[in-house]
Design a protein around this motif. Structure first.
Motif, PDB file in Angstrom:
ATOM      1  N   GLU A  15      12.154 -40.265   5.062  1.00 44.11           N
ATOM      2  CA  GLU A  15      11.348 -40.783   3.946  1.00 44.11           C
ATOM      3  C   GLU A  15      12.015 -40.487   2.598  1.00 44.11           C
ATOM      4  OE1 GLU A  15       8.697 -42.774   4.150  1.00 44.11           O
ATOM      5  OE2 GLU A  15       8.953 -42.706   6.323  1.00 44.11           O
ATOM      6  N   LEU A  16      12.578 -39.294   2.466  1.00 48.38           N
ATOM      7  CA  LEU A  16      13.252 -38.929   1.221  1.00 48.38           C
ATOM      8  C   LEU A  16      14.531 -39.744   1.013  1.00 48.38           C
ATOM      9  CD1 LEU A  16      12.832 -35.052   1.391  1.00 48.38           C
ATOM     10  CD2 LEU A  16      11.656 -36.606  -0.190  1.00 48.38           C
ATOM     11  N   MET A  17      15.279 -39.962   2.099  1.00 48.10           N
ATOM     12  CA  MET A  17      16.534 -40.702   2.017  1.00 48.10           C
ATOM     13  C   MET A  17      16.308 -42.176   1.698  1.00 48.10           C
ATOM     14  SD  MET A  17      19.149 -42.030   4.871  1.00 48.10           S
ATOM     15  CE  MET A  17      17.788 -43.081   5.264  1.00 48.10           C
ATOM     16  N   ALA A  18      15.187 -42.722   2.138  1.00 49.74           N
ATOM     17  CA  ALA A  18      14.923 -44.153   1.992  1.00 49.74           C
ATOM     18  C   ALA A  18      14.578 -44.566   0.560  1.00 49.74           C
ATOM     19  CB  ALA A  18      13.795 -44.563   2.940  1.00 49.74           C
ATOM     20  N   HIS A  19      14.346 -43.620  -0.319  1.00 44.87           N
ATOM     21  CA  HIS A  19      13.992 -43.956  -1.706  1.00 44.87           C
ATOM     22  C   HIS A  19      15.142 -44.748  -2.347  1.00 44.87           C
ATOM     23  CE1 HIS A  19      13.063 -43.533  -5.944  1.00 44.87           C
ATOM     24  NE2 HIS A  19      11.815 -43.225  -5.579  1.00 44.87           N
ATOM     25  N   PRO A  20      14.832 -45.807  -3.095  1.00 44.04           N
ATOM     26  CA  PRO A  20      15.888 -46.649  -3.683  1.00 44.04           C
ATOM     27  C   PRO A  20      16.834 -45.933  -4.650  1.00 44.04           C
ATOM     28  CG  PRO A  20      13.681 -47.509  -4.204  1.00 44.04           C
ATOM     29  CD  PRO A  20      13.498 -46.298  -3.362  1.00 44.04           C
ATOM     30  N   GLY A  62      10.387 -23.671   2.499  1.00 43.73           N
ATOM     31  CA  GLY A  62      10.938 -24.028   3.801  1.00 43.73           C
ATOM     32  C   GLY A  62      10.805 -25.497   4.159  1.00 43.73           C
ATOM     33  N   ASN A  63      10.503 -26.344   3.179  1.00 36.76           N
ATOM     34  CA  ASN A  63      10.400 -27.780   3.431  1.00 36.76           C
ATOM     35  C   ASN A  63      11.766 -28.431   3.286  1.00 36.76           C
ATOM     36  OD1 ASN A  63       7.484 -27.762   3.613  1.00 36.76           O
ATOM     37  ND2 ASN A  63       7.500 -27.466   1.403  1.00 36.76           N
ATOM     38  N   PRO A  64      12.138 -29.328   4.201  1.00 39.23           N
ATOM     39  CA  PRO A  64      13.417 -30.030   4.052  1.00 39.23           C
ATOM     40  C   PRO A  64      13.364 -30.988   2.863  1.00 39.23           C
ATOM     41  CG  PRO A  64      12.219 -30.836   5.982  1.00 39.23           C
ATOM     42  CD  PRO A  64      11.414 -29.720   5.403  1.00 39.23           C
ATOM     43  N   ILE A  65      14.416 -30.934   2.016  1.00 40.68           N
ATOM     44  CA  ILE A  65      14.422 -31.765   0.810  1.00 40.68           C
ATOM     45  C   ILE A  65      15.704 -32.576   0.647  1.00 40.68           C
ATOM     46  CG2 ILE A  65      12.816 -30.248  -0.402  1.00 40.68           C
ATOM     47  CD1 ILE A  65      15.255 -29.178  -2.000  1.00 40.68           C
ATOM     48  N   GLY A  66      16.681 -32.358   1.520  1.00 36.41           N
ATOM     49  CA  GLY A  66      17.933 -33.091   1.396  1.00 36.41           C
ATOM     50  C   GLY A  66      18.943 -32.633   2.421  1.00 36.41           C
ATOM     51  N   LYS A  86      14.314 -37.849  -4.058  1.00 39.24           N
ATOM     52  CA  LYS A  86      14.002 -38.174  -5.457  1.00 39.24           C
ATOM     53  C   LYS A  86      13.046 -37.167  -6.111  1.00 39.24           C
ATOM     54  CE  LYS A  86      13.648 -40.728  -9.198  1.00 39.24           C
ATOM     55  NZ  LYS A  86      14.650 -40.657 -10.218  1.00 39.24           N
ATOM     56  N   PRO A  87      11.981 -36.711  -5.421  1.00 36.29           N
ATOM     57  CA  PRO A  87      11.078 -35.758  -6.086  1.00 36.29           C
ATOM     58  C   PRO A  87      11.753 -34.438  -6.477  1.00 36.29           C
ATOM     59  CG  PRO A  87      10.065 -36.621  -4.088  1.00 36.29           C
ATOM     60  CD  PRO A  87      11.490 -37.084  -4.096  1.00 36.29           C
TER      61      PRO A  87
END
Length: 186
Positions: A15-20, A62-66, A86-87
């Motif tokens: 979901e994070l990677m799919a951001h434009p 501990g949340n994956p962010i990238g 992006k966030p």
């Protein structure tokens, strides 16, 4: 801050990677969650073969962010690929992730040089790389490699981080921290 790649993180990372604002600059793009799972499995296998080193970047909870990876490892060097969701842009996660990853690469994995190929249109990444005190623009000093990554047209700038430059930087940084601590105690 960093952990081994894990299939459990794929739904959040996809979901994070799919951001434009992120997707165009990801090396291994996935157009579906299933494709992202497949790419992650491949990354894990390539790491087992010694051709890649890949870590998930985590926030303080501990949340994956990238993701941060060294691709195409050969003769003690490879190409860096990093992306943050992006966030998390501009929140200070990039530097500590790179520091932890570079420490692992240079101290534990036997890497001597890290190359960053940055699209000339990606001003954000170019600016970030040029601010790194241990990175050098290598378009001219590594002209053979620069020409190789720009075979058809001039798309990329090439930066290099050598083990010596990075270690010198960390020694300088440690010394400056020691001086500041010493001055505060006096």
């Amino acid at each position: 801050m960093l952990k081994q790649r894990d299939l459990q993180d794929c739904s959040i990372l996809f979901e994070l990677m799919a951001h434009p604002d992120v997707f165009p600059f990801v090396r291994h793009k996935a157009n579906s969650y299933e494709e992202f799972l497949f790419i992650t499995r491949q990354a894990i296998e390539l790491e087992e073969q010694g051709k890649m080193i890949s870590r998930t970047i985590m926030d303080e909870w501990g949340n994956p962010i990238g993701n941060i990876s060294l691709h195409d490892i050969e003769d003690g060097y490879g190409f860096l690929g990093t992306w943050l969701g992006k966030p998390y842009h501009g929140m200070g996660y990039n530097k500590p992730a790179k520091d932890a990853f570079f420490h692992e690469l240079f101290h534990e994995q036997g890497i001597n040089s890290i190359f960053m190929r940055i699209r000339k249109v990606n001003k954000r990444s170019y600016y970030a790389a040029s601010k790194l005190p241990y990175a050098t623009l290598a378009n001219e000093t590594r002209s053979c490699l620069y020409n190789e990554i720009n075979q058809n047209e001039e798309i990329y700038d090439l930066f290099e981080i050598t083990k010596d430059n990075y270690l010198l930087h960390t020694l300088r940084e440690d010394y400056q921290q020691l001086e500041v601590t010493h001055l505060k105690e006096a």
